[in-house]
Design an enzyme around this catalytic site. Structure first.
Site, PDB file in Angstrom:
ATOM      1  N   VAL A  74      10.724 -47.934   0.756  1.00  0.00           N
ATOM      2  CA  VAL A  74      11.846 -47.321   0.062  1.00  0.00           C
ATOM      3  C   VAL A  74      12.527 -46.296   0.964  1.00  0.00           C
ATOM      4  CG1 VAL A  74      12.496 -45.926  -1.945  1.00  0.00           C
ATOM      5  CG2 VAL A  74      10.596 -47.545  -2.124  1.00  0.00           C
ATOM      6  N   CYS A  75      13.862 -46.280   0.948  1.00  0.00           N
ATOM      7  CA  CYS A  75      14.643 -45.223   1.588  1.00  0.00           C
ATOM      8  C   CYS A  75      15.835 -44.932   0.692  1.00  0.00           C
ATOM      9  CB  CYS A  75      15.055 -45.587   3.008  1.00  0.00           C
ATOM     10  SG  CYS A  75      16.349 -46.844   3.111  1.00  0.00           S
ATOM     11  N   ALA A  76      16.868 -44.332   1.226  1.00  0.00           N
ATOM     12  CA  ALA A  76      18.036 -43.986   0.411  1.00  0.00           C
ATOM     13  C   ALA A  76      18.836 -45.219   0.018  1.00  0.00           C
ATOM     14  CB  ALA A  76      18.923 -42.987   1.144  1.00  0.00           C
TER      15      ALA A  76
END
Length: 116
Positions: A74-76
């Site tokens: 997960v990231c932005a």
């Protein structure tokens, strides 16, 4: 073809939508959630239970990850987590990218946790 499966896993599909990820997180075989953003981004809001290892630290901290579970990266927006997914897959981990990242997760109105 086997090389593609080794790289992408999941029958060549290496990403999940927010809805698919949410279902998998609540399943009998939950995903390990790896947040690869920076600490200040993580503190602003992350998926409950996510473990923070910034992308720049992943190479030296990879042994902290489970080998017996799929890892949801997960990231932005899905860009950095896509890089993490490829890096982990090439190291033999079962990794999947969260398509749209936290932007997509929040757009789908799923819960986030703030702070550490």
């Amino acid at each position: 073809m086997n090389q593609l499966k080794a790289i992408f896993g999941n029958n060549g599909r290496n990403e999940l939508s927010a809805a698919e990820a949410n279902t998998r997180i609540g399943s009998d075989e939950p995903l390990f959630i790896l947040d690869v953003r920076e600490p200040q981004e993580y503190q602003m809001g992350h998926i409950e239970g996510a473990i923070l290892i910034p992308l720049g630290e992943l190479g030296r901290r990879v042994k902290e990850l489970p080998t017996d579970r799929e890892i949801l990266c997960v990231c932005a927006s899905g860009s950095r987590s896509g890089m993490a997914t490829r890096q982990l897959a090439s190291a033999g981990y079962k990794a999947i990218n969260l398509r749209g990242g936290m932007v997509g997760w929040q757009h789908a109105r799923y819960a986030i946790t703030r702070g550490k």
